[in-house]
Design a protein around this motif. Structure first.
Motif, short mmCIF file in Angstrom:
data_model
loop_
_atom_site.label_atom_id
_atom_site.label_comp_id
_atom_site.label_asym_id
_atom_site.label_seq_id
_atom_site.Cartn_x
_atom_site.Cartn_y
_atom_site.Cartn_z
N GLY A 1 -2.07 18.50 -66.67
CA GLY A 1 -0.90 18.93 -65.68
C GLY A 1 -1.31 18.04 -64.37
O GLY A 1 -2.73 18.23 -64.12
N ARG B 1 5.51 17.10 -65.89
CA ARG B 1 4.24 17.14 -65.08
C ARG B 1 2.94 17.02 -65.91
O ARG B 1 1.93 17.38 -65.60
CB ARG B 1 4.50 18.33 -64.23
CG ARG B 1 5.45 17.98 -63.20
CD ARG B 1 5.88 19.29 -62.39
NE ARG B 1 4.47 19.79 -61.45
CZ ARG B 1 4.08 19.20 -60.58
NH1 ARG B 1 4.88 18.16 -59.80
NH2 ARG B 1 2.97 19.74 -59.83
N GLN B 2 2.94 16.99 -67.30
CA GLN B 2 1.91 17.13 -68.17
C GLN B 2 1.89 15.95 -69.20
O GLN B 2 3.10 15.31 -69.82
CB GLN B 2 2.29 18.39 -69.01
CG GLN B 2 1.12 18.77 -69.84
CD GLN B 2 1.57 20.07 -70.37
OE1 GLN B 2 2.42 20.17 -71.56
NE2 GLN B 2 0.87 21.30 -70.34
N ASP C 1 7.00 17.66 -73.43
CA ASP C 1 8.20 18.22 -72.92
C ASP C 1 8.16 18.53 -71.34
O ASP C 1 9.32 18.84 -70.81
CB ASP C 1 8.65 19.47 -73.49
CG ASP C 1 8.92 19.57 -74.93
OD1 ASP C 1 9.24 18.21 -75.34
OD2 ASP C 1 8.78 20.35 -75.81
N ASP C 2 7.14 18.58 -70.84
CA ASP C 2 6.90 18.83 -69.43
C ASP C 2 6.69 17.48 -68.69
O ASP C 2 5.49 17.04 -68.88
CB ASP C 2 5.77 19.69 -69.19
CG ASP C 2 5.54 20.34 -67.68
OD1 ASP C 2 6.20 19.43 -66.80
OD2 ASP C 2 5.09 21.11 -67.61
#
Length: 107
Positions: free
Chosen positions: A69, A37-38, A34-35
């Motif tokens: 991340g 950057r991850q 969902d991120d």
């Protein structure tokens, strides 16, 4: 950015994969989260980390995967070489140095 394939559990046929960049960083390729950057990578991907180094910032999910991340890879040259499928991304992370408690100092 130039990337060199270090390996992955599926060899050079697919992902997840670990790459070394000409920025003296690792690029970890794995599942989107969902991120943006991850990335999610399997524990088995750590077998391709170069000796004496490590990936820092890993969070163990408890089911054989880590969350990692970093900076999303956006460089067109790197992305073309990596050939990342749509359900995955790659993030760039610093190369950490492995530290063994109570080990003699390296020269």
């Amino acid at each position: 950015m130039k990337v060199e394939l270090l390996g992955g559990p599926t060899g050079d046929l697919g992902s997840p994969r670990l790459w070394k960049t000409d920025h003296a960083t690792y690029a970890a390729q794995g599942l989107k989260t969902d991120d943006p950057r991850q990335v999610a990578i399997p524990h088995t991907l750590l077998a391709y980390v170069e000796p004496g180094t490590c990936l820092s910032g890993l969070t163990d999910t408890g089911d054989g995967w880590f969350l990692l991340g970093g900076e999303p890879i956006t460089d067109p040259e790197a992305l073309a070489r990596m050939n990342i499928p749509g359900h995955e991304i790659a993030v760039e992370v610093p190369i950490g140095r492995e530290v063994t408690p109570n080990a003699p100092a390296r020269p």
